[in-house]
Design an enzyme around this catalytic site. Sequence first.
Site, PDB file in Angstrom:
ATOM      1  N   ASP A  41       8.878  12.932  67.232  1.00 40.73           N
ATOM      2  CA  ASP A  41       8.707  14.345  66.861  1.00 40.73           C
ATOM      3  C   ASP A  41       7.356  14.854  67.359  1.00 40.73           C
ATOM      4  O   ASP A  41       7.217  15.975  67.856  1.00 40.73           O
ATOM      5  CB  ASP A  41       8.748  14.520  65.346  1.00 40.73           C
ATOM      6  CG  ASP A  41      10.107  14.213  64.745  1.00 40.73           C
ATOM      7  OD1 ASP A  41      10.437  13.015  64.637  1.00 40.73           O
ATOM      8  OD2 ASP A  41      10.834  15.157  64.380  1.00 40.73           O
ATOM      9  N   ASP A 164      19.606   7.602  63.307  1.00 44.79           N
ATOM     10  CA  ASP A 164      19.710   6.807  62.089  1.00 44.79           C
ATOM     11  C   ASP A 164      21.117   6.322  61.748  1.00 44.79           C
ATOM     12  O   ASP A 164      21.342   5.149  61.545  1.00 44.79           O
ATOM     13  CB  ASP A 164      19.191   7.611  60.895  1.00 44.79           C
ATOM     14  CG  ASP A 164      17.739   8.024  61.044  1.00 44.79           C
ATOM     15  OD1 ASP A 164      17.164   7.897  62.145  1.00 44.79           O
ATOM     16  OD2 ASP A 164      17.159   8.486  60.046  1.00 44.79           O
ATOM     17  N   GLU A 387      17.072  21.570  62.414  1.00 41.55           N
ATOM     18  CA  GLU A 387      16.863  20.186  62.864  1.00 41.55           C
ATOM     19  C   GLU A 387      17.962  19.782  63.851  1.00 41.55           C
ATOM     20  O   GLU A 387      17.703  19.161  64.870  1.00 41.55           O
ATOM     21  CB  GLU A 387      16.882  19.252  61.639  1.00 41.55           C
ATOM     22  CG  GLU A 387      16.629  17.784  61.962  1.00 41.55           C
ATOM     23  CD  GLU A 387      16.662  16.894  60.725  1.00 41.55           C
ATOM     24  OE1 GLU A 387      16.999  17.397  59.625  1.00 41.55           O
ATOM     25  OE2 GLU A 387      16.343  15.701  60.859  1.00 41.55           O
TER      26      GLU A 387
HETATM   27  C1  DGY Z   1      14.486   9.685  57.619  1.00 44.47           C
HETATM   28  O1  DGY Z   1      13.763   9.531  56.643  1.00 44.47           O
HETATM   29  O2  DGY Z   1      15.612  10.171  57.578  1.00 44.47           O
HETATM   30  C2  DGY Z   1      13.970   9.341  58.930  1.00 44.47           C
HETATM   31  O3  DGY Z   1      14.863   9.613  59.942  1.00 44.47           O
HETATM   32  C3  DGY Z   1      13.483   7.928  58.998  1.00 44.47           C
HETATM   33  O4  DGY Z   1      12.804   7.842  60.203  1.00 44.47           O
END
Ligand code: DGY
Length: 424
Positions: A41, A164, A387
């Site tokens: 980021d 993720d 996002e």
């Molecule tokens: C989150 O907290 O969702 C992040 O993606 C971890 O890096």
Amino acid sequence: MKDTMDAAALDAEAERILRMNDRGGYSVPTAGLYPYQWNWDSAFAALGYAMFDLPRGWRELEVLMAGQWADGMVPHIQFHNVDPSYFPGPDIWGGVGPVPSSGISQPPIAATMARLIYELDPSAGAAPMRALYPKFIAWHRWFMDWRLDAGAACLTHPWEAGRDNAPDWDGPLARIEPVGIDPYERRDTGHVDPSMRPKKSDYDRYLWLVKQGHDCGWDQARLLEINPFRMADPTMHFTLLRAHRDLAWLGRELGLDTASLPDWIAQLEAGAETLWNAALGAYDVRDTASGAWAQAVSNAAFLCWYAGIDPKDSLATYARVQAPVRFGVASHDPESPAFEPKRYWRGPSWAMMNMLIAMGFDEAGLPEGAALRDSTARLIAENGFAEYFDPLTGAPAGGRDFTWTAAVWLAWCSPNVGRGRWAR
Ligand code: DGY
């Protein structure tokens, strides 16, 4: 976008978001949901700041790299100011670097962003880049030492790829029995609708993997032995290969020592072959323990042009996954049963991934780059600086007023600001 007036309003809004998320030398991805400095980021943020404040752009990278560990690793989160609205925090991670941090890294795009910022003004960039260069070399070396399998770059936690909850990890994560983790309370679902976030079964396993690292003090040699989750991954591979190339370019430009880079580049060029899943027609995730493919077409697959490697049949696969969606590139194949258009990395489109993918298209002389830029510009103009976005409708999802979406707008989409300044 209707006209340049609209674009000017979006430019102002993007700048406002970047200033709002500035915590003094580093930026947060968005207030509330992500109150710390995240690695990739931050690299996008640096490019965004550089569009209106060049020194602030360099500062972002300097603060990021100041969190580097003694072994060269640059953590994926730096906890500069502890904020209880985020979980898991520094105590759960037990990072061993100079700044409280997580214990894993993230896709290394910072050297690539540094090159883009340098090229905006080489005379202003020479001094900060000289200081950053050995740190980037040490970080890239850490990947080469600890994250390679048959020449392919690996991740050791789903958060390391940034993707993720991608379906790519479903099989390998299901094999983990998440025993021994302390009871915990998630904070992310207090900020964002749970239907847009990973499930509890994923979180249990994320935390189990963190505990493995914490318990051995993030000893990489030990983790190589005990961590059952080691995925050779296009995100890590293509971003690292590209970053090596940009670092080599910067090193030559500034007359610095580039000796290690040609061999690293050659290793990754060869290793890319081990990520090509011919039956899928795409670069795919390979489980290094079992050798099994994820059988998942992700948006990371289309970073092959960005990495400067042979795309093989990727363009046909790109056309296939783009056809059913209004605003690609979907993070997971829209024709797959695992596709979920609002759930984070299981379908939504991500503007910053689009920028990287399009950089590769542009450099290969493919018209898909400009088309992707225009559709991403429309997506942001119609739906704001979210996002991520539902690829079927464009609806905003996840966090709002998001740093990397604002940065990508300024640096890549805006006809007034970034477009044409750095895109090759
Ligand atoms: C989150 O907290 O969702 C992040 O993606 C971890 O890096």
